[in-house]
Scaffold this active site. Structure first.
Site, mmCIF file in Angstrom:
data_model
loop_
_atom_site.group_PDB
_atom_site.id
_atom_site.type_symbol
_atom_site.label_atom_id
_atom_site.label_comp_id
_atom_site.label_asym_id
_atom_site.label_seq_id
_atom_site.Cartn_x
_atom_site.Cartn_y
_atom_site.Cartn_z
ATOM 1 N N ARG A 103 -4.958 10.997 3.808
ATOM 2 C CA ARG A 103 -3.677 11.821 4.082
ATOM 3 C C ARG A 103 -2.650 11.531 2.906
ATOM 4 N NH1 ARG A 103 -2.070 14.084 7.594
ATOM 5 N NH2 ARG A 103 0.136 13.549 6.993
ATOM 6 N N ASP A 129 5.048 19.968 7.055
ATOM 7 C CA ASP A 129 5.862 21.146 7.122
ATOM 8 C C ASP A 129 7.164 20.661 6.425
ATOM 9 O OD1 ASP A 129 6.150 19.435 9.622
ATOM 10 O OD2 ASP A 129 7.891 20.911 10.089
ATOM 11 N N LEU A 130 7.733 19.545 6.400
ATOM 12 C CA LEU A 130 8.997 19.022 5.849
ATOM 13 C C LEU A 130 8.734 18.846 4.392
ATOM 14 C CD1 LEU A 130 10.315 16.633 8.341
ATOM 15 C CD2 LEU A 130 10.970 18.850 8.149
ATOM 16 N N ARG A 167 0.312 14.536 12.335
ATOM 17 C CA ARG A 167 0.784 14.553 10.903
ATOM 18 C C ARG A 167 0.942 15.661 10.252
ATOM 19 N NH1 ARG A 167 -1.312 8.976 9.571
ATOM 20 N NH2 ARG A 167 0.572 8.897 7.950
ATOM 21 N N PRO A 168 1.697 16.583 10.444
ATOM 22 C CA PRO A 168 1.979 17.889 9.884
ATOM 23 C C PRO A 168 2.718 17.493 8.534
ATOM 24 C CG PRO A 168 3.508 17.414 11.492
ATOM 25 C CD PRO A 168 2.604 16.480 11.687
ATOM 26 N N ARG A 197 -8.831 -0.519 4.491
ATOM 27 C CA ARG A 197 -8.041 0.323 3.650
ATOM 28 C C ARG A 197 -6.370 0.091 3.420
ATOM 29 N NH1 ARG A 197 -7.787 6.286 6.426
ATOM 30 N NH2 ARG A 197 -6.429 6.489 4.919
ATOM 31 N N ASP A 231 4.434 0.905 12.206
ATOM 32 C CA ASP A 231 3.230 0.054 11.275
ATOM 33 C C ASP A 231 3.350 -1.377 11.871
ATOM 34 O OD1 ASP A 231 3.597 1.685 8.070
ATOM 35 O OD2 ASP A 231 2.866 2.614 10.216
ATOM 36 N N CYS A 261 -4.975 12.536 12.055
ATOM 37 C CA CYS A 261 -5.710 11.282 11.881
ATOM 38 C C CYS A 261 -5.680 10.818 13.396
ATOM 39 C CB CYS A 261 -5.149 10.354 10.888
ATOM 40 S SG CYS A 261 -3.382 9.617 11.195
ATOM 41 N N LYS A 299 0.816 -1.027 0.033
ATOM 42 C CA LYS A 299 0.115 -0.023 -0.040
ATOM 43 C C LYS A 299 0.951 1.118 -0.038
ATOM 44 C CE LYS A 299 -1.699 1.638 3.908
ATOM 45 N NZ LYS A 299 -1.279 2.985 4.418
ATOM 46 N N ASN A 300 1.839 1.242 0.900
ATOM 47 C CA ASN A 300 2.756 2.677 1.061
ATOM 48 C C ASN A 300 3.835 2.675 -0.046
ATOM 49 O OD1 ASN A 300 1.120 2.757 3.270
ATOM 50 N ND2 ASN A 300 2.693 2.441 4.665
HETATM 51 C C1 EPZ Z 1 4.220 6.899 5.790
HETATM 52 O O1 EPZ Z 1 3.484 7.866 6.692
HETATM 53 C C2 EPZ Z 1 3.407 5.781 5.827
HETATM 54 N N1 EPZ Z 1 2.482 5.925 5.153
HETATM 55 C C3 EPZ Z 1 2.955 5.382 7.110
HETATM 56 O O2 EPZ Z 1 2.087 4.101 7.208
HETATM 57 C C4 EPZ Z 1 3.946 5.074 8.019
HETATM 58 O O3 EPZ Z 1 3.637 4.817 9.550
HETATM 59 C C5 EPZ Z 1 4.986 6.482 8.260
HETATM 60 O O4 EPZ Z 1 5.436 6.686 6.493
HETATM 61 C C6 EPZ Z 1 6.257 5.960 8.843
HETATM 62 O O5 EPZ Z 1 6.939 4.912 8.326
HETATM 63 C C7 EPZ Z 1 2.287 5.868 3.706
HETATM 64 O O6 EPZ Z 1 3.439 5.623 3.218
HETATM 65 C C8 EPZ Z 1 0.983 6.329 2.818
HETATM 66 P P1 EPZ Z 1 6.439 10.244 8.057
HETATM 67 P P2 EPZ Z 1 4.080 9.399 6.358
HETATM 68 O O7 EPZ Z 1 6.301 11.347 7.130
HETATM 69 O O8 EPZ Z 1 4.823 9.837 5.238
HETATM 70 C C9 EPZ Z 1 6.436 13.585 11.407
HETATM 71 C C10 EPZ Z 1 0.086 2.722 7.628
HETATM 72 O O9 EPZ Z 1 -0.131 2.184 8.731
HETATM 73 N N2 EPZ Z 1 6.436 14.452 10.210
HETATM 74 O O10 EPZ Z 1 7.635 9.358 8.001
HETATM 75 O O11 EPZ Z 1 3.139 10.301 6.752
HETATM 76 C C11 EPZ Z 1 4.870 12.795 11.559
HETATM 77 O O12 EPZ Z 1 4.394 13.767 12.333
HETATM 78 C C12 EPZ Z 1 0.895 4.157 7.673
HETATM 79 O O13 EPZ Z 1 0.472 2.117 6.716
HETATM 80 C C13 EPZ Z 1 6.488 16.100 10.489
HETATM 81 O O14 EPZ Z 1 6.791 16.273 11.386
HETATM 82 O O15 EPZ Z 1 5.164 9.368 7.851
HETATM 83 C C14 EPZ Z 1 5.525 11.484 12.082
HETATM 84 O O16 EPZ Z 1 5.613 11.788 13.603
HETATM 85 C C15 EPZ Z 1 0.428 4.943 8.920
HETATM 86 N N3 EPZ Z 1 6.554 16.933 9.245
HETATM 87 C C16 EPZ Z 1 6.801 11.243 11.698
HETATM 88 O O17 EPZ Z 1 7.441 12.608 10.962
HETATM 89 C C17 EPZ Z 1 6.307 16.353 8.075
HETATM 90 O O18 EPZ Z 1 6.188 17.299 7.188
HETATM 91 C C18 EPZ Z 1 6.819 10.129 10.654
HETATM 92 O O19 EPZ Z 1 6.067 10.701 9.576
HETATM 93 C C19 EPZ Z 1 6.347 15.059 7.844
HETATM 94 C C20 EPZ Z 1 6.216 14.201 8.986
#
Ligand code: EPZ
Length: 420
Positions: free
Chosen positions: A94, A126-127, A123-124, A399, A307, A118, A22-23
């Site tokens: 998202r 900003d990056l 889930r910001p 999902r 996950d 969520c 999925k991811n």
């Molecule tokens: C991806 O989400 C996955 N989703 C998530 O899987 C997975 O848990 C996550 O990566 C971590 O491995 C998809 O790929 C669709 P991140 P993503 O950006 O990209 C913070 C599932 O169950 N952050 O690596 O949203 C954020 O708040 C889902 O399949 C910022 O602060 O994850 C979090 O604490 C859930 N600013 C951390 O980084 C940003 O701009 C990890 O987020 C982006 C993220």
């Protein structure tokens, strides 16, 4: 709305085939917008999230042809006109925000509903926005929408990610593939799904080096063509079935996996006394005489995946001894614990840590899935519980898991999907 009814059963035995990730498929579908021709993507997992991403591309004007039987998706983005991602679609998922990079790169402007938080955290993004700004995009926000636009071409630049965000790494790569000059992403995420996306982009003609390391170099090219790609297997679905074998005391062969992607899960299961043997594209999981309590701390890849945290919490609920689970990635990813406690689990939450006193067996109860992986954790707990468990909110589970009830039934589980 439907629910799962799971009755305590025999140990799971037999073979299960894992679907596409999925991811991985979600960013890849978004990236298909960048091409000036049709792409053919295979091993598509037919999930609700995939349907939402396809609906989003259709709303932009892309032609979508999905064949569920063959798990093949054809995307032709040549007639894209719209560049607005509406609230009602982004709010459903998202990951819709992953179309920001491709649309910005291709159309020069994207207007996307700001994704809300969520169940598992704020889930910001900003990056993601830091990366777009570094490439020269102007960013504004009003009425709950983010507008990202560039006058002329995006320009390559150096971007340092304060956290190795998976989504931000993916979005910035997709924005940079046709920018003028080179972009260097430092402290990039190294999850296998990043490498899978880069494999697809490279087949389209992109020039990207360093995928799978924390420094990714993207040199902009003039155009990208449609390409064929086969999505990697879902390492989280595979891990979930590994825990299903363990918690039910079973012996299961899990096919269509990349064993290397499962290393953190295999290592922790072995520590808990579970036998895990690896072949080229399958793993065999055999429960041992006893289940030992172990400690889990989630980390970005190749650390233990967040996950899989909920699923391991369910398993540790039945282990001999005291386990500690620490969730370092998301601020609210213990929603499954209150439901597990309804099944008799003995778990105490202290901030980002959960202390689990294992008990010999859980008891069936009526519980509710609050998010995708929490729902999976409840199914696993039910497989190892005495009596009957009813799980509502299973739309969350659908999902991220392709026909999980049918796959479990084929392994001997007593699980049925009924209308509420
Ligand atoms: C991806 O989400 C996955 N989703 C998530 O899987 C997975 O848990 C996550 O990566 C971590 O491995 C998809 O790929 C669709 P991140 P993503 O950006 O990209 C913070 C599932 O169950 N952050 O690596 O949203 C954020 O708040 C889902 O399949 C910022 O602060 O994850 C979090 O604490 C859930 N600013 C951390 O980084 C940003 O701009 C990890 O987020 C982006 C993220």
């Amino acid at each position: 709305m439907s629910k799962f009814i799971i009755t305590e059963g025999t140990p799971l035995c037999g073979k299960v085939r894992i679907s596409g990730a999925k991811n991985s498929v979600l960013p890849i579908i978004a990236a298909s917008l960048l091409a000036d021709g049709q792409s053919v993507i295979e091993e598509i997992p037919y999930l609700n999230d995939v349907k939402i991403m396809c609906d989003l591309l259709k709303s932009f004007g892309a032609e979508i042809d999905i064949s569920c039987e063959q798990n093949i998706l054809k995307v032709n983005p040549v007639n894209i006109t719209n560049t607005i991602a509406p609230y009602e679609l982004v709010n459903k998922m998202r990951a819709s925000f992953l179309i920001a990079g491709p649309v910005l790169a291709k159309m020069g402007m994207a207007r996307i509903s700001l994704p809300g938080g969520c169940a598992i955290g704020s889930r910001p993004v900003d990056l993601h926005l830091k990366g777009f700004a570094a490439l020269g995009a102007e960013i504004s926000q009003e009425h709950g929408y983010i507008e990202i636009k560039t006058n002329g071409n995006l320009k390559g630049n150096k971007v340092y990610l304060d956290f190795p965000s998976v989504g931000a790494t993916e979005n910035i790569i997709m924005a940079a593939v046709m920018a003028k000059g080179q972009t260097v992403i430092e402290n990039a995420a190294i999850e296998p799904e990043i490498t899978d996306l880069v494999t697809y982009l490279t087949a389209m003609g992109a020039d990207i080096k360093g995928a799978g390391t924390d420094t990714i170099r993207v040199t902009g090219v003039d155009r990208l063509k449609g390409a064929s790609h086969t999505v990697i297997p879902d390492r989280i679905e595979a891990g979930t079935f590994m825990v299903a074998a363990a918690i039910s005391g079973g012996d299961v062969i899990i096919e269509n996996v990349v064993p290397d992607h499962l290393k953190p899960v295999s290592a922790k299961l072995r520590e808990a006394g579970i036998e895990v043997s690896e072949e080229l594209s399958s793993v065999r999981v055999t429960a041992g005489e006893s289940l030992k309590a172990i400690d889990i701390k989630t980390h970005p890849y190749p650390g233990f995946p967040t996950d899989m945290q909920a699923q391991m919490t369910s398993l540790m609920s039945r282990a001999e001894g005291t386990s500690m689970v620490i969730e370092t990635i998301f601020e609210n990813r213990f929603m499954h614990i209150s439901e597990l406690k309804r099944m008799g689990a003995n778990i105490k939450i202290e901030g980002r840590s959960a202390v689990i006193e294992g008990i010999t067996s859980l008891t069936g109860a009526q519980v509710k899935a609050t998010d995708l992986r929490a729902g999976a954790a409840l199914i696993l707990a039910a497989l190892g519980a005495k009596g009957i468990t009813e799980i509502t909110g299973i739309e969350h589970i659908d999902r991220g898991y392709v026909r999980i009830d049918e796959k479990l039934k084929a392994l001997g589980a007593t699980i049925s999907r009924v209308e509420e």
